[in-house]
Design a protein around this motif. Sequence first.
Motif, PDB file in Angstrom:
ATOM      1  N   TYR A 259       0.842  -1.206   0.000  1.00 25.25           N
ATOM      2  CA  TYR A 259       0.000   0.000   0.000  1.00 25.25           C
ATOM      3  C   TYR A 259       0.873   1.250   0.000  1.00 25.25           C
ATOM      4  N   GLN A 304      -6.065   5.315  -2.444  1.00 22.68           N
ATOM      5  CA  GLN A 304      -7.398   4.726  -2.475  1.00 22.68           C
ATOM      6  C   GLN A 304      -7.417   3.306  -1.904  1.00 22.68           C
ATOM      7  N   ASP A 305      -6.408   2.496  -2.241  1.00 26.96           N
ATOM      8  CA  ASP A 305      -6.375   1.114  -1.733  1.00 26.96           C
ATOM      9  C   ASP A 305      -6.319   1.074  -0.213  1.00 26.96           C
ATOM     10  N   PHE A 307      -7.392   3.401   1.814  1.00 25.81           N
ATOM     11  CA  PHE A 307      -8.691   3.859   2.313  1.00 25.81           C
ATOM     12  C   PHE A 307      -9.726   2.741   2.220  1.00 25.81           C
ATOM     13  N   THR A 308      -9.719   2.009   1.114  1.00 28.77           N
ATOM     14  CA  THR A 308     -10.657   0.890   0.948  1.00 28.77           C
ATOM     15  C   THR A 308     -10.422  -0.167   2.027  1.00 28.77           C
ATOM     16  N   ALA A 309      -9.147  -0.421   2.340  1.00 26.04           N
ATOM     17  CA  ALA A 309      -8.815  -1.470   3.316  1.00 26.04           C
ATOM     18  C   ALA A 309      -9.062  -1.043   4.755  1.00 26.04           C
ATOM     19  N   THR A 310      -8.875   0.248   5.063  1.00 22.32           N
ATOM     20  CA  THR A 310      -8.895   0.676   6.473  1.00 22.32           C
ATOM     21  C   THR A 310      -9.928   1.751   6.793  1.00 22.32           C
ATOM     22  N   GLY A 311     -10.469   2.410   5.755  1.00 23.62           N
ATOM     23  CA  GLY A 311     -11.389   3.519   6.004  1.00 23.62           C
ATOM     24  C   GLY A 311     -10.693   4.782   6.470  1.00 23.62           C
ATOM     25  N   LYS A 313      -7.997   8.094   5.838  1.00 19.83           N
ATOM     26  CA  LYS A 313      -7.209   8.980   4.986  1.00 19.83           C
ATOM     27  C   LYS A 313      -6.500   9.986   5.885  1.00 19.83           C
TER      28      LYS A 313
END
Length: 335
Positions: A259, A304-305, A307-311, A313
């Motif tokens: 990531y 983005q990846d 954020f998708t994995a952890t929510g 930013k």
Amino acid sequence: MKILVTGAAGFIGANVCARLLNNGDSVVGIDNLNDYYDVTLKEARLKPLLQCDSFHFRTIDISDSSAVAKLFEEQQFDRVIHLAAQAGVRYSLSNPLSYAQSNLLGHLNILEGCRHTKVKHLVYASSSSVYGLNDKTPFSTSDSVDHPVSLYAATKKSNELMSHSYSHLYGIPTTGLRFFTVYGPWGRPDMALFKFTKNILAGEPIDIYNNGEMQRDFTYIDDIVEGIIRIADVVPQGNDEWRVETGSPATSSAPYRVYNLGNGNPVKLMDYITSLEKALGIEAIKNFMPMQPGDVYKTYADTQDLFTATGYKPVVSVDEGVKAFVDWYLSYYQH
């Protein structure tokens, strides 16, 4: 959980240890306390950690294979957050062998320890420098990273390759995090913000490379720590459907992930310096210089990846982060 943090006296490592301890984990921290920069700063970072009963520190060099193997065998860690490395792009031009020792042999020793004691998740530090000659921005983990422009970057790319082989061979879940220009209180003295602040306060000029025509995705330390802690809970799974020809290089049929961990908002170097001048209340004397070997013009993370994995930013602006650093610096060095 019982967690090993390598590079525990380092800038990122000490902050990660503090956060894990605050979360109630048991932490074993190791560091070789080398003199690449001021050892007293490293010891000062460790001091509050040593007050905690759940923190145990060992002076170990990760390139010492037998010491690392013994530590893993004795402790039986649940997770490993591997942040120890020989850092710095420019230093790698004059001291290449230290990078082979720490970043290649050291990383291998950590992988071996994880393999033999069946560690449930290895999270390790990679770097935005792996993007090298890439011009396309923002940098994405789906991009090719086969053209590093410094030995430091090459060792970090090597760490990702080594980790993939161990994930594939032994099923060890590994996650690499490509950090983008980390800064903040307790930072490293070899980093630009530290050097700029020191020189400005002393009335000395600051060296600005490529005549200031650079952009960096400056990422505040608290945002980096938050990303590390969150991703440690996202244990990668292998994907049987994944294929080299069609899949992203950031994932695999093995339990392997990479990531970007950056702010996702590149800032012009001159704007960064303006934030520093504002926080100090002093205008810098500027010495404009050509581009340095191994440097890149711009870094910019596609997050983005993550954020998708952890929510999550990153949230801290450069103005906020630089002011927090200056407040710490003035207090620590009693200006």
